[in-house]
Design a protein around this motif. Structure first.
Motif, PDB file in Angstrom:
ATOM      1  N   ALA A 175       0.811  -1.032   0.240  1.00  0.00           N
ATOM      2  CA  ALA A 175       0.050   0.160  -0.212  1.00  0.00           C
ATOM      3  C   ALA A 175       0.773   0.926   0.165  1.00  0.00           C
ATOM      4  CB  ALA A 175      -1.221   0.206   1.346  1.00  0.00           C
ATOM      5  N   LEU A 176       1.471   1.478   0.828  1.00  0.00           N
ATOM      6  CA  LEU A 176       2.816   2.371   0.723  1.00  0.00           C
ATOM      7  C   LEU A 176       3.323   3.015  -0.222  1.00  0.00           C
ATOM      8  CD1 LEU A 176       4.772   1.920   4.446  1.00  0.00           C
ATOM      9  CD2 LEU A 176       2.404   3.191   3.380  1.00  0.00           C
ATOM     10  N   GLU A 177       3.618   1.659  -1.114  1.00  0.00           N
ATOM     11  CA  GLU A 177       4.045   2.281  -2.514  1.00  0.00           C
ATOM     12  C   GLU A 177       2.976   2.098  -3.597  1.00  0.00           C
ATOM     13  OE1 GLU A 177       7.504   2.018  -3.457  1.00  0.00           O
ATOM     14  OE2 GLU A 177       8.384   0.458  -2.471  1.00  0.00           O
ATOM     15  N   GLN A 178       2.278   2.054  -3.699  1.00  0.00           N
ATOM     16  CA  GLN A 178       1.342   2.385  -4.205  1.00  0.00           C
ATOM     17  C   GLN A 178       0.346   4.115  -4.019  1.00  0.00           C
ATOM     18  OE1 GLN A 178      -2.316  -0.087  -4.513  1.00  0.00           O
ATOM     19  NE2 GLN A 178      -1.518  -1.655  -3.190  1.00  0.00           N
ATOM     20  N   LEU A 179       0.495   4.526  -3.144  1.00  0.00           N
ATOM     21  CA  LEU A 179       0.328   5.427  -2.169  1.00  0.00           C
ATOM     22  C   LEU A 179       1.454   6.534  -2.517  1.00  0.00           C
ATOM     23  CD1 LEU A 179      -0.740   5.350   1.854  1.00  0.00           C
ATOM     24  CD2 LEU A 179      -2.137   5.605  -0.758  1.00  0.00           C
ATOM     25  N   THR A 180       3.142   6.176  -2.989  1.00  0.00           N
ATOM     26  CA  THR A 180       3.966   7.019  -3.561  1.00  0.00           C
ATOM     27  C   THR A 180       4.085   7.005  -5.282  1.00  0.00           C
ATOM     28  OG1 THR A 180       5.561   5.804  -1.421  1.00  0.00           O
ATOM     29  CG2 THR A 180       6.236   6.448  -3.800  1.00  0.00           C
TER      30      THR A 180
END
Length: 474
Positions: free
Chosen positions: A353-358
């Motif tokens: 999820a953090l890579e997606q948000l980034t």
């Protein structure tokens, strides 16, 4: 530590000082008295490597309490193992696994495996320049995404992917690739292969594919129980006129830049494949492989824009940013969304999820566009250098396909591909032969060629790689 009759795990509790000894898990097997069981368990732990040389054992008192045995039993076991050389005791410091816990144990003879031929120049296709990853800009987006992420982003992931990324992708794909899809039709995945696995679970019957393409894509479809039939590929891409005779219900194409031969799908064939899908009630799976990297003109829009109800658009960040991100996406017809999500499962298991948000922030702030513009210049310069070098030093070798992507095909004289590959390997070159991509059932005679990836080498090594390539050519 677990004793055979206690039925519960016993583990040494950390003591107040930092030198209380390591936590251990031992099984006392019930054969012999408690001292013999403990000694046998410790010998096994040491000889198997679970207890390394120099590790401090727990003090008698805590060890005995955890095991449910007498303190003297632990002391006697330690003393005997010290005498045998398994342990060492230091006055006032504790008991440790001996540095040479197996005196006289023979050192195994390790045979050195034959060294593979060293790769000096990596010209394998499909990979971007890893050194060009935009670390500073990505870190800026990562910090901003992390600081503004809602708390629910740290919970169980939505199988569709983060809404922020799907919204950013819907806007970007419409603007840059002519894709018509809402955020609800975008499904995030871990790359093209993952997307193809998910779609394979939703398809039935036969899938038509290009006669030259990646074998592992065909393997993925076969693994889903689907047959593949080849469509002949020429300078105008796949021959769509062959589709009705295949009996296929869907077709997988690389319309923007046929992989690996390099031609775009001709305009009349783009329209024809959509007409076929409508008439057949079938689907086009559009692999927009490096569709953003066109150097001689503006990139051609995606076929998906002609009929969003009959085309599944597939893309990823593997070439534009890095395959290490493991981020891809599908623009799926509304009628197929539920089936793809059912195949994916009730939660996101692959994409962070953090890579997606980034990535969502990276796209929204314009950094993605800037990176693409920068890398277009880099890859165009490298392709131009490849073409110029061949024109000067190997003018009999042609370069097929359009000026696009991260690779080019060198057309070789008939019957020379195998010899060229052997020469390349002797010179430390890693590259592919065109025959590796040919469908086993392709009807046309095979073409001899080399598939050269110019994305991987860093700039300082690229000239030397081309020098070695020219030496390998027939």
């Amino acid at each position: 530590m677990r004793s055979a009759d206690s039925g519960a795990g016993a583990r040494t509790a950390p003591e107040a000082d930092s030198g209380a000894g390591a936590d251990l898990h031992l099984v006392l097997d019930g054969a012999g008295n408690r001292r013999e069981q403990l000694m046998r368990a410790l010998r096994d732990a040491i000889s198997s490597g679970r207890l390394s040389p120099g590790v401090r054992l727990p003090p008698y008192r805590s060890f005995a309490a955890d095991l449910g045995i007498a303190r003297n039993t632990v002391g006697e076991a330690y003393a005997e193992l010290v005498a045998e050389g398994w342990l060492t005791a230091r006055q006032g410091s504790g008991t440790y696994v001996a540095r040479r816990a197996e005196p006289g144990a023979p050192t195994p003879v390790r045979r050195r495996p034959p060294a593979p031929r060293r790769v000096v120049h990596d010209l394998m296709p499909s990979s971007p320049d890893a050194s060009a990853f935009p670390r500073a800009a990505w870190l800026t987006s990562a910090r901003r995404a992390l600081s503004t992420a809602p708390s629910e982003a740290f919970g169980v992931g939505d199988p569709r992917g983060r809404h922020e990324l799907r919204t950013a992708l819907a806007e970007y794909l419409a603007r840059a690739r002519g894709v018509r899809a809402t955020a609800d039709q975008i499904i995030v995945c871990a790359g093209f292969a993952h997307a193809l696995r998910l779609l394979g679970a939703c398809l039935r019957g036969t899938v038509a594919v290009e006669s030259y393409g990646l074998g592992f894509h065909r393997d993925l479809l076969a693994g889903a129980g689907l047959d593949t039939v080849p469509l002949t590929v020429d300078s105008g891409g796949a021959r769509i006129g062959e589709l009705p005779g295949t009996g296929a219900d869907s077709v997988l194409l690389t319309p923007a830049h046929q992989y690996p031969t390099g031609g775009p799908l001709a305009a009349e064939r783009r329209a024809a494949v959509v007409d076929w899908a409508r008439a057949r009630g079938g689907l086009l799976l559009e692999d927009d492989y490096d569709g953003e990297f066109r150097y001689d003109r503006q990139p051609i829009g995606a076929v998906q824009g002609l009929d969003p109800d009959r085309v599944v658009y597939l893309g990823s960040a593997s070439k534009s940013l890095s395959p290490a991100l493991r981020l891809g996406w599908m623009a799926v017809p509304e009628s197929l969304v539920d089936s793809v999500l059912a195949a994916k499962g009730v939660r996101e298991l692959r994409s962070s999820a953090l890579e997606q948000l980034t990535l969502a922030d990276f796209i929204a702030c314009g950094a993605y566009d800037r990176q693409l513009r920068r890398m277009r210049q880099v890859y165009r310069r490298r392709r131009d250098q490849l073409v110029a070098t061949l024109a000067e030093r190997a003018p009999h070798i042609g370069v097929s396909g359009i000026a696009a992507g991260l690779h080019a095909v060198l057309e070789l004289p008939p019957g020379t591909e195998a010899a060229a590959l052997r020469s390349a390997r002797r010179l430390g070159l890693a590259l592919d032969g065109l025959s590796d991509y040919r469908h086993p059932a392709a009807g046309m005679p095979p073409r001899d060629g080399l598939v050269i990836g110019y994305g991987t080498p860093p700039d300082h090594a690229y000239g030397a790689a081309l020098d070695a390539l020219c030496l390998a050519l027939p």
